[in-house]
Design a protein around this motif. Structure first.
Motif, PDB file in Angstrom:
ATOM      1  N   ARG A 171      54.717 100.848  32.170  1.00 13.96           N
ATOM      2  CA  ARG A 171      55.569 101.631  31.691  1.00 13.96           C
ATOM      3  C   ARG A 171      56.978 101.408  32.012  1.00 13.96           C
ATOM      4  O   ARG A 171      57.755 101.640  31.148  1.00 13.96           O
ATOM      5  N   THR A 172      57.300 101.050  33.037  1.00 16.79           N
ATOM      6  CA  THR A 172      58.728 100.767  33.264  1.00 16.79           C
ATOM      7  C   THR A 172      59.213  99.613  32.547  1.00 16.79           C
ATOM      8  O   THR A 172      60.353  99.810  31.991  1.00 16.79           O
ATOM      9  N   ALA A 173      58.200  98.538  32.290  1.00 15.44           N
ATOM     10  CA  ALA A 173      58.860  97.414  31.548  1.00 15.44           C
ATOM     11  C   ALA A 173      59.045  97.857  30.229  1.00 15.44           C
ATOM     12  O   ALA A 173      59.815  97.413  29.452  1.00 15.44           O
ATOM     13  N   ILE A 174      58.023  98.575  29.693  1.00 17.53           N
ATOM     14  CA  ILE A 174      58.135  99.061  28.362  1.00 17.53           C
ATOM     15  C   ILE A 174      59.428  99.947  27.919  1.00 17.53           C
ATOM     16  O   ILE A 174      60.210  99.866  26.967  1.00 17.53           O
ATOM     17  N   ALA A 197      51.699  94.460  37.075  1.00 19.45           N
ATOM     18  CA  ALA A 197      50.559  94.492  37.770  1.00 19.45           C
ATOM     19  C   ALA A 197      49.872  95.737  37.873  1.00 19.45           C
ATOM     20  O   ALA A 197      48.577  95.634  38.224  1.00 19.45           O
ATOM     21  N   ASN A 198      50.345  97.006  37.405  1.00 18.83           N
ATOM     22  CA  ASN A 198      49.761  98.170  37.066  1.00 18.83           C
ATOM     23  C   ASN A 198      50.332  99.123  36.119  1.00 18.83           C
ATOM     24  O   ASN A 198      51.335  98.624  35.535  1.00 18.83           O
TER      25      ASN A 198
END
Length: 119
Positions: free
Chosen positions: A97-100, A91-92
């Motif tokens: 960044r965390t997912a990547i 969502a932001n």
């Protein structure tokens, strides 16, 4: 390997200030390596090419319009496919960044090696 995020669009000054100067030059000199980057405009801008020359960083000559010759392009494509599977979509920026970062850490080394070897 630690991922480096750049806020906003990458231009020659950001490339120099946030990547070349603090990361690349030190790493290249510590390990006696040749540097490879593609012909993206920020990479070949006069300010960056002159900086690398002054810092005595050897740069691998790279043919124009040859993204498929770079192993990182294939790895980033695999990373992109993995992140696009997220439901719901991050969502932001921080969640993206965390997912990547999570997916980067989860790509098996065997996949990376096979992408490099497929060249």
């Amino acid at each position: 390997m630690q991922l480096q995020f750049i806020d906003g669009n990458l231009n020659a000054h950001k490339y120099l200030d946030e990547i070349l100067w603090p990361i690349v030059v030190l790493f290249i000199h510590l390990h006696y390596l040749m540097f490879q980057h593609d012909n993206a405009r920020p990479h070949v801008a006069r300010i960056c090419t002159q900086f690398l020359e002054v810092e005595n960083v050897l740069v691998l000559p790279w043919p124009a319009y040859s993204p498929d010759m770079s192993p990182i392009e294939h790895v980033l494509d695999a990373l992109d496919r993995r992140v696009r599977k997220y439901v719901p979509v991050p969502a932001n920026i921080q969640k993206l960044r965390t997912a990547i970062e999570e997916e980067w850490d989860n790509i098996p080394q065997a996949i990376i090696n096979s992408l490099i070897n497929s060249m």
